[in-house]
Design an enzyme around this catalytic site. Structure first.
Site, PDB file in Angstrom:
ATOM      1  N   HIS A   1       0.833  -1.153  -0.071  1.00 21.52           N
ATOM      2  CA  HIS A   1      -0.006   0.171   0.109  1.00 21.52           C
ATOM      3  C   HIS A   1       0.846   1.243  -0.057  1.00 21.52           C
ATOM      4  O   HIS A   1       1.518   1.754   1.122  1.00 21.52           O
ATOM      5  CB  HIS A   1      -0.743   0.093   1.193  1.00 21.52           C
ATOM      6  CG  HIS A   1      -1.661  -0.901   1.309  1.00 21.52           C
ATOM      7  ND1 HIS A   1      -2.350  -1.696   2.494  1.00 21.52           N
ATOM      8  CD2 HIS A   1      -2.766  -1.760   0.406  1.00 21.52           C
ATOM      9  CE1 HIS A   1      -3.059  -2.628   2.492  1.00 21.52           C
ATOM     10  NE2 HIS A   1      -3.474  -2.540   0.934  1.00 21.52           N
TER      11      HIS A   1
ATOM     12  N   VAL B   1       4.309   0.494   4.737  1.00 20.91           N
ATOM     13  CA  VAL B   1       4.663  -0.334   5.838  1.00 20.91           C
ATOM     14  C   VAL B   1       3.765  -1.686   5.889  1.00 20.91           C
ATOM     15  O   VAL B   1       3.776  -2.509   6.711  1.00 20.91           O
ATOM     16  CB  VAL B   1       4.109   0.263   7.394  1.00 20.91           C
ATOM     17  CG1 VAL B   1       5.117   1.584   7.576  1.00 20.91           C
ATOM     18  CG2 VAL B   1       2.759   0.619   7.496  1.00 20.91           C
ATOM     19  N   HIS B   2       3.130  -1.847   4.604  1.00 23.68           N
ATOM     20  CA  HIS B   2       2.159  -2.871   4.745  1.00 23.68           C
ATOM     21  C   HIS B   2       2.735  -3.640   3.440  1.00 23.68           C
ATOM     22  O   HIS B   2       2.727  -3.039   2.137  1.00 23.68           O
ATOM     23  CB  HIS B   2       0.689  -2.708   4.149  1.00 23.68           C
ATOM     24  CG  HIS B   2       0.043  -2.032   5.361  1.00 23.68           C
ATOM     25  ND1 HIS B   2      -1.081  -1.365   5.114  1.00 23.68           N
ATOM     26  CD2 HIS B   2       0.367  -2.033   6.635  1.00 23.68           C
ATOM     27  CE1 HIS B   2      -1.459  -0.758   6.158  1.00 23.68           C
ATOM     28  NE2 HIS B   2      -0.859  -1.042   7.438  1.00 23.68           N
ATOM     29  N   LEU B   3       3.515  -4.627   3.347  1.00 28.85           N
ATOM     30  CA  LEU B   3       3.843  -5.614   2.552  1.00 28.85           C
ATOM     31  C   LEU B   3       3.425  -7.262   2.459  1.00 28.85           C
ATOM     32  O   LEU B   3       3.208  -7.537   3.548  1.00 28.85           O
ATOM     33  CB  LEU B   3       5.681  -5.721   2.728  1.00 28.85           C
ATOM     34  CG  LEU B   3       6.229  -4.326   2.631  1.00 28.85           C
ATOM     35  CD1 LEU B   3       6.639  -4.085   4.269  1.00 28.85           C
ATOM     36  CD2 LEU B   3       7.529  -4.317   1.719  1.00 28.85           C
TER      37      LEU B   3
END
Length: 479
Positions: free
Chosen positions: A259, A413-415
């Site tokens: 994101h 921070v979203h993977l």
């Protein structure tokens, strides 16, 4: 000196996927060994979002990047509990339409939405997921006020927090993996080796036969492990690299999804900065394409938000108590690659934003700036090179014209999605329950499994899927 361990199941990584897997398996009677590269840091030892926390609990001090045009900075937790120890604790269930799309497109077997949402209920009880019982921070009030004045949908995101009686937003205690699932796993007999780095997984044909670790303690030493099965839970960057180094490559690391976010800082006429907390309000008027929320606003991170145009914005840092940082996040169509390279400890990561992604980032930043103005911001400082100062609605046109994704500090921070699960072998690296294709006893059980970025904070999705898969593993091993 070499030390040896035997176990039924070796779990590599202790974050949202690894900790829940360890607790589920240990409580079912399996002999579990968890290996974590980072240290065990009890909550309260470091200040949240501080430079000390970044140094002790993040990989590479939080300075890692996916190469591209533009490059995207990302963060990985590197400590017991992984990302659950360093994130903001916001919790969103996966949307049912997202689960249905994954089930159909990737042919995920036994992927019933009701079953997964039932597991979410268990997780919510275990983590004390709840809204703030008392007063919100000023940063939260700002987002709500601005969105309400525009008539835009917004709501409070619950968090995995406990609060003392009469407490408010700043009194919460994060219920991360070191306070919940890891202690459960240990109580059931699991062993946890912190500060041990995986060097290699050995294999004989389709079967993994052992692992070699290096102790990162001052005395050092080599550690070998024999196991029946190994479950890789190193996160969306490290997991594909581990698999590739072990020779498992089918669809591994080829579909990184994130994101992407852009940020701004906004100054108000009174103190609004809460350095150790973030806003619990998110604006979802344009979801799932764009959403807005509050970012960490520790003084050092305020300075970082001003860095892209430090010449014009830098002097504002002295007013940091009156500044707060916010983000606009998008659901990206782009994809990235994670590639282990011989001789390099960390993999090379790349990511390509599509034209639509770049346009959405600009739209998101402009709309976020509008929210700030409606909330009463005196000045808005967009985080991109040569950005103009925004004081009125009339300034938004100049900001929009000046924006380009190539000039922005894009981060995430979203993977996820680097070992997608499902029975469609043309799309998926592992089967519907995380077993790696081409392997007899190697599994994945972390954010890598999510076939796409879910459009919401992904931790609830990760934990629900991990517990589902761990229970299936226990059922199959018991039969």
């Amino acid at each position: 000196m070499t030390t040896h361990h035997d176990c039924d199941v070796l779990i590599i990584g202790s974050g949202a996927g690894g900790a829940t897997t360890a607790a589920t398996l240990a409580e079912a009677g399996h002999d579990v060994l968890v290996v974590e590269e980072g240290p065990w840091v009890d909550q309260g030892e470091v200040t949240p979002f501080s430079l000390e926390q970044m140094d002790r609990q993040y990989r590479s001090g939080g300075v890692t990047v996916a190469l591209g045009l533009p490059s995207i900075a990302y963060t990985e937790g590197r400590c017991a509990g992984g990302g659950t120890e360093v994130n903001s604790g916001l919790y969103r269930r996966p949307p049912e339409e997202t689960l249905a799309r994954w089930r159909d497109r990737y042919r995920i077997a036994d992927f019933d939405s009701d079953d997964l949402l039932s597991i979410c209920e268990e997780v919510e009880a275990a983590l004390a997921v709840q809204t703030v019982p008392g007063r919100h921070t000023a940063a939260s009030d700002i987002l709500r006020r601005g969105a309400d004045r525009l008539g835009w949908q917004n709501d409070e995101i619950p968090r995995w927090m406990t609060y003392p009686e009469g407490g408010d937003a700043t009194d919460g205690q994060r219920q991360s993996m070191t306070r919940t699932y890891l202690p459960r796993a240990i109580a059931a007999g699991a062993r946890v080796l912190c500060e041990h780095r995986l060097e290699r997984i050995s294999r004989a044909g389709a079967r993994a036969t052992g692992a070699e670790l290096t102790s990162l303690a001052p005395q050092g030493g080599t550690v070998t492990v024999s196991f029946r099965d190994v479950i890789v839970c190193g996160g969306a960057i490290q997991t594909p690299a581990i698999l590739q180094r072990a020779g498992f490559r089918h669809r591994v690391g080829r579909t990184l999804a994130v994101h992407p976010t852009v940020k701004l800082a906004a100054r108000f006429d009174s103190a609004v900065n809460t350095p150790s907390d973030v806003s619990v309000i998110q604006v979802k008027e344009f979801a799932p394409n764009i959403s807005f929320g509050g970012s960490a606003s520790h003084p050092g991170l305020v300075a970082l938000a001003l860095t892209d145009n430090w010449r014009d914005f830098g002097s504002a840092v002295t007013s940091w108590p009156e500044l707060a940082v916010y983000y606009a996040a998008i659901t990206s169509e782009g994809r990235g690659w994670v590639q282990a390279v011989p001789g390099l400890r960390d993999p090379v990561v790349t990511y390509r934003l599509t034209r639509r992604d770049r346009q959405l980032l600009g739209q998101g930043l402009a709309r976020l700036a509008l929210v700030m103005l409606e909330a009463g911001a005196l000045e808005v400082y967009p985080s991109f090179k040569e950005a103009p100062l925004v004081r009125t609605r009339a300034d938004l046109a100049a900001m929009t014209e000046a924006f380009a994704a190539m000039k922005a500090s894009v981060m995430t921070v979203h993977l996820c999605s680097t070992a997608p699960m499902g029975d469609d072998e043309s799309l998926c690296a592992v089967d519907s329950f995380g077993k790696v294709r081409g392997a007899d006893n190697v599994f994945v059980n972390d954010a890598s499994l999510l076939p796409e970025a879910p459009g919401v904070n992904p931790q609830a999705s990760v934990m629900a899927v991990a517990i589902r898969n761990a229970r299936r593993y226990c059922d199959e091993r018991a039969s």
